[in-house]
Every structure is written in structure tokens, then in C-alpha cells.
Design a protein around this motif. Structure first.
Motif, short mmCIF file in Angstrom:
data_model
loop_
_atom_site.label_atom_id
_atom_site.label_comp_id
_atom_site.label_asym_id
_atom_site.label_seq_id
_atom_site.Cartn_x
_atom_site.Cartn_y
_atom_site.Cartn_z
N VAL A 136 0.83 -1.21 0.00
CA VAL A 136 0.00 0.00 0.00
C VAL A 136 0.86 1.26 0.00
CG1 VAL A 136 -1.79 1.30 1.22
CG2 VAL A 136 -1.87 -1.19 1.21
N SER A 137 1.81 1.33 0.90
CA SER A 137 2.64 2.54 1.02
C SER A 137 3.43 2.80 -0.25
CB SER A 137 3.58 2.42 2.22
OG SER A 137 2.85 2.32 3.43
N THR A 138 4.03 1.76 -0.81
CA THR A 138 4.77 1.91 -2.06
C THR A 138 3.88 2.43 -3.17
OG1 THR A 138 6.20 0.06 -1.42
CG2 THR A 138 6.21 0.70 -3.74
N THR A 139 2.68 1.85 -3.26
CA THR A 139 1.74 2.25 -4.31
C THR A 139 1.30 3.69 -4.15
OG1 THR A 139 0.94 -0.03 -4.49
CG2 THR A 139 -0.47 1.70 -5.40
N VAL A 140 0.95 4.10 -2.93
CA VAL A 140 0.48 5.47 -2.70
C VAL A 140 1.57 6.48 -3.02
CG1 VAL A 140 -0.43 7.11 -1.00
CG2 VAL A 140 -1.20 4.75 -0.96
N GLN A 141 2.78 6.22 -2.58
CA GLN A 141 3.88 7.15 -2.84
C GLN A 141 4.10 7.33 -4.34
OE1 GLN A 141 5.93 8.87 -0.62
NE2 GLN A 141 4.74 8.19 1.13
N LYS A 197 16.87 5.40 -1.93
CA LYS A 197 15.90 6.38 -1.45
C LYS A 197 15.27 7.15 -2.62
CE LYS A 197 16.47 6.00 3.11
NZ LYS A 197 15.37 5.70 4.05
N LYS A 198 14.88 6.41 -3.64
CA LYS A 198 14.22 6.99 -4.80
C LYS A 198 12.90 6.27 -5.04
CE LYS A 198 18.46 8.41 -7.21
NZ LYS A 198 19.25 8.26 -8.46
N LEU A 199 11.94 6.99 -5.59
CA LEU A 199 10.67 6.36 -5.92
C LEU A 199 10.82 5.53 -7.18
CD1 LEU A 199 8.19 9.28 -5.17
CD2 LEU A 199 8.63 7.26 -3.78
N PRO A 254 5.09 4.58 9.39
CA PRO A 254 5.14 6.02 9.07
C PRO A 254 5.41 6.31 7.60
CG PRO A 254 7.16 5.34 10.16
CD PRO A 254 6.22 4.16 10.22
N SER A 255 5.89 5.31 6.85
CA SER A 255 6.17 5.48 5.41
C SER A 255 7.09 6.67 5.14
CB SER A 255 4.84 5.65 4.64
OG SER A 255 4.03 4.51 4.78
N ASP A 256 8.16 6.73 5.87
CA ASP A 256 9.11 7.84 5.73
C ASP A 256 10.43 7.39 5.10
OD1 ASP A 256 9.94 6.20 7.78
OD2 ASP A 256 10.54 7.83 9.12
N TYR A 257 10.45 6.20 4.51
CA TYR A 257 11.70 5.61 4.06
C TYR A 257 11.83 5.53 2.54
CZ TYR A 257 8.12 2.03 4.60
OH TYR A 257 6.92 1.35 4.58
N PHE A 258 10.93 6.12 1.79
CA PHE A 258 10.98 6.04 0.33
C PHE A 258 11.91 7.09 -0.27
CE2 PHE A 258 6.97 4.07 1.47
CZ PHE A 258 7.01 2.91 0.72
N TYR A 259 12.15 8.13 0.47
CA TYR A 259 13.07 9.18 0.06
C TYR A 259 13.57 9.84 1.34
CZ TYR A 259 9.06 12.20 1.00
OH TYR A 259 8.00 12.84 1.62
N TYR A 304 3.24 16.81 -1.70
CA TYR A 304 3.49 17.04 -0.27
C TYR A 304 3.20 15.74 0.48
CZ TYR A 304 3.39 21.94 -1.68
OH TYR A 304 3.65 23.13 -2.30
N HIS A 305 3.81 15.59 1.66
CA HIS A 305 3.66 14.33 2.37
C HIS A 305 3.73 14.56 3.88
CE1 HIS A 305 5.61 10.20 3.50
NE2 HIS A 305 4.30 10.19 3.70
N LEU A 306 2.76 13.99 4.59
CA LEU A 306 2.83 13.93 6.05
C LEU A 306 3.01 12.47 6.43
CD1 LEU A 306 2.61 15.37 8.83
CD2 LEU A 306 0.21 14.68 8.84
#
Length: 387
Positions: free
Chosen positions: A133-138, A336-338, A162-167, A202-204
Motif C-alpha cells: 500500500v505505502s509503495t503504491t500510494v507514494q 531512497k528513490k521512488l 510512518p512510510s518515511d523511508y521512500f526518500y 506534499y507528504h505527512l
């Protein structure tokens, strides 16, 4: 439209009175004969037991009746309440819904209007942990923000991730706003300071305080979403898989475009999610067609379930299939890249673009000129306030 509310909570009457569709609101503490013609009845489970359903139908056999259970946190009890409601043709409402959401849902159903539901809140859920889910949303956030003029917020509401690790995330976290949410004092300026603007969207980031995982309240998350709507044009919510928590339930209630992310692991589509659906979603009036299906990390192997079989298994229409990108996915995470930025012109990016087109159509967003150069906008925090 004339409404009867059986409750000790006067906020229901105040909210109904604000609606142009409602003429009269009667606040009762019990069932009684009405002196005017009634169009609908709302029953508050805090003061009204299900054993009085028969009395309701004896007095008002044909009028639409809605029942808001008190929070009971038991899927077995909720299932029995749902069955009792069905026996008396009473519509059960979500036990975690706020008073405002209950009022909006009732008006929406009686008048057949969609105006009360946000058209620009899109929620993503998972059949199980690890579905992606987190990967898809980002990556949807990355694709969509590059295609439209509107401001996109990715709101991570999975209390366990927290999904803070994609970038290289530089914003604050959901738990950092807990006091503002608890007191209902979150302001647009405070939210603008908290979000990250390192990506085109933007991302929270979500909760990273383990002790707070189950302590967010429905009114707090509703407040957060309402404030976010003042700043951003479209909100993509990473809602996770836990339908017994306020962030996930509020994500479901606040959106009218919902995606369910799954993969070919049997534990998700046949194990965890069917139990969640039958025990938590369905008893509150939810249906499988409330969701559109996203198949993630798909491998077209004869030994694995097919796309068509997954649609049939979950009784949902497929919106997109995202292929397994293998080592490229691991490389994206390490760097750390999408993945969207590392797989240009691949089937993965093309299907994400098609998914973004669906969101653009549903939310009536404004597309950029297709010939416009893709520029990475290094925006300051307070550029959010600019239209």
C-alpha cells in the motif's frame, strides 16, 4: 425533510439544522407519536437498545430508520446488531463515525446526493501487511502530481507504518500533531510546517510512536482531514490494513474513491482480508464494490493466481495491475528513490499513469499540457498557501 433524532446528543440537531435539505429536526429521548410527517429517524445506540427495534417499527413501519451503534469493539456483537437491523429493515451506521459524518451520511442517503462526500479524497487500503500500500500510494502521488496543476498531499495514516523511508523525508510525523488533533486546534499554518515538500507532492508521514498506535480518535483524524482539505486540492491516503483503528476507518468514511491493494499471496486475498470484510466492513453497511482493485507485484506465472481470478475472489473491479519490478524495486529502496522515477517508460509507470488518469477523471482535476517540460518544483513550505 423532517428528521427525528432519538439521542441525548444535541449536536445532531445542530448539524441537521444547518442543512438546507432539512426543514424540522425533533430531538427525542424515546419513541413517541409524531405530530408532523416524518421522513427519517436517526437512533443513537448510546441511549437506545436494539430490543426496542420492534417498537420503532410498530410506530413507524415504512419510514427509513438509521441506527448508530455505540462503540463496542467486538466484531461478533456488531455482526449480531447488523443482523437485527436487517430483520427490522434498519440501516446500521459505522460505530466509529463522528456525529458530522452520521448526519452527512443520512442526508446523502435520503436525498441521493453526493455533495456531502469529498470528491478529492482517495484512500488506499491493503488486504494484508506487505501488500504494498505505502509503495503504491507514494508512486501514485509522484505520477499524479506530475500530471495535474492541483496540489497533491500524501497522508500516511497507517498507525503501524510512518512510510518515511521512500526518500529522504524531512517533515514531521502524525504523532507530532497529536496534541493539536486532540484539542481540535490544528491550523493550516501548523500543518504546512509539518509536511514534507521534497517530492513533487506534499507528504505527512504517519505515526512512529509505538505507544500511540491505537490511541488516535475518530474526531482527531476527521479534524486532520478537514484541515488538509483547506490546503490541498487532492489527498491520497495511505490507510493501511487495520480496519479496527480510527485512522483507517476515517480514511474509509472520508473518501468516495477507494482502492484495495493486494498481491498474489493467498494469505491476503483469501486469508486476512475476507475476515476483515465480513467482520468489520460488511456489518457497518460496506460492500465489496466500495473498492477498486490494484494488483501489486504481479507475476504472470501459471502457478500463481491470475488477475481475473483475483477480481472474482475479492468481487471487485480491477483498476490497475502493477508488475513485479524485481531488483529495480530493491535498488529504489536502497537509493531512497521512488520506483516511478527509476522505471521510466516501463509497464509499471504506464499503469501508474493510467491509474492517475482514473483519479483525474473521478476528482475532476486539471491536467497539465502534455508537452510541458517536467520540472521538479523546489517549493518552500509556505508556497502551499499560493493558489
Amino acid at each position: 425533510m423532517n428528521i427525528v433524532v432519538i439521542s441525548s446528543n444535541s449536536v445532531y440537531k445542530e448539524l441537521f439544522d444547518k442543512s438546507n435539505d432539512v426543514n424540522t429536526v425533533l430531538l427525542w429521548d424515546s419513541i413517541k407519536p409524531a405530530t408532523i410527517e416524518i421522513d427519517a429517524i436517526l437512533i443513537d445506540g448510546e441511549i437506545f437498545d436494539t430490543d426496542q427495534f420492534q417498537l420503532v417499527r410498530e410506530n413507524y413501519p415504512q419510514i427509513p430508520v438509521f441506527y448508530k451503534p455505540r462503540p463496542i469493539h467486538s466484531d461478533l456483537i456488531m455482526r449480531d446488531i447488523s443482523r437485527l437491523c436487517g430483520a427490522y429493515k434498519i440501516k446500521p451506521l459505522n460505530e466509529h463515525a463522528t456525529t458530522r459524518q452520521i448526519v452527512e451520511e443520512l442526508i446523502n442517503q435520503i436525498t441521493n446526493k453526493q455533495d456531502y462526500l469529498s470528491k478529492r479524497i482517495v484512500s488506499f487500503f491493503g488486504t494484508h501487511s506487505g501488500a504494498g500500500v505505502s509503495t503504491t500510494v507514494q508512486n501514485v502521488g509522484r505520477a499524479l502530481s506530475g500530471m495535474i496543476h492541483e496540489k497533491v498531499l500524501v497522508l500516511s495514516l497507517n498507525s503501524w507504518d510512518p512510510s518515511d523511508y521512500f526518500y529522504h523525508y524531512k517533515g514531521e510525523y502524525l504523532n507530532d500533531l497529536k496534541v493539536d488533533l486532540k484539542t481540535l486546534n490544528l491550523t493550516p499554518a501548523r500543518l504546512a510546517e509539518a509536511v514534507s515538500s521534497e517530492q513533487p507532492f506534499y507528504h505527512l508521514a504517519g505515526n512512529r510512536d509505538i505507544k500511540m498506535q491505537r490511541f488516535y480518535q475518530p474526531t482527531e483524524i476527521e479534524h486532520l482531514i478537514e484541515v488538509a482539505k483547506q490546503l490541498f486540492d487532492v489527498i491520497l491516503i495511505d490507510a493501511g490494513t487495520h480496519f479496527d483503528t480510527a485512522p483507517t476507518v476515517q480514511s474509509y468514511l472520508s473518501s468516495n474513491l477507494r482502492f484495495l491493494v493486494t498481491n498474489q499471496e493467498e494469505k491476503g486475498y483469501r486469508g486476512y482480508f475476507p475476515h476483515v470484510f465480513h467482520q468489520l466492513i460488511e456489518p457497518s453497511g460496506g460492500k465489496s464494490n466500495d473498492f477498486m482493485l490494484i494488483i501489486n507485484k504481479f507475476q504472470p506465472a501459471n502457478t500463481m493466481i491470475s488477475e481475473k481470478a483475483l477480481e472474482e475472489e475479492l468481487n471487485m473491479t480491477k483498476a490497475a495491475t502493477l508488475p513485479d519490478m524485481g531488483d529495480l524495486g530493491a535498488m529504489a529502496a536502497f537509493q531512497k528513490k521512488l520506483l516511478y522515477d527509476m522505471s521510466s517508460d516501463s509497464i509499471y509507470t504506464k499503469n501508474l499513469d493510467r491509474l492517475s488518469n482514473l483519479i483525474i477523471s473521478e476528482c475532476k482535476l486539471t491536467e497539465k499540457d502534455t508537452h510541458q517540460e517536467d520540472k521538479k518544483d523546489k517549493r518552500g513550505i509556505f508556497s502551499i498557501f499560493k493558489s
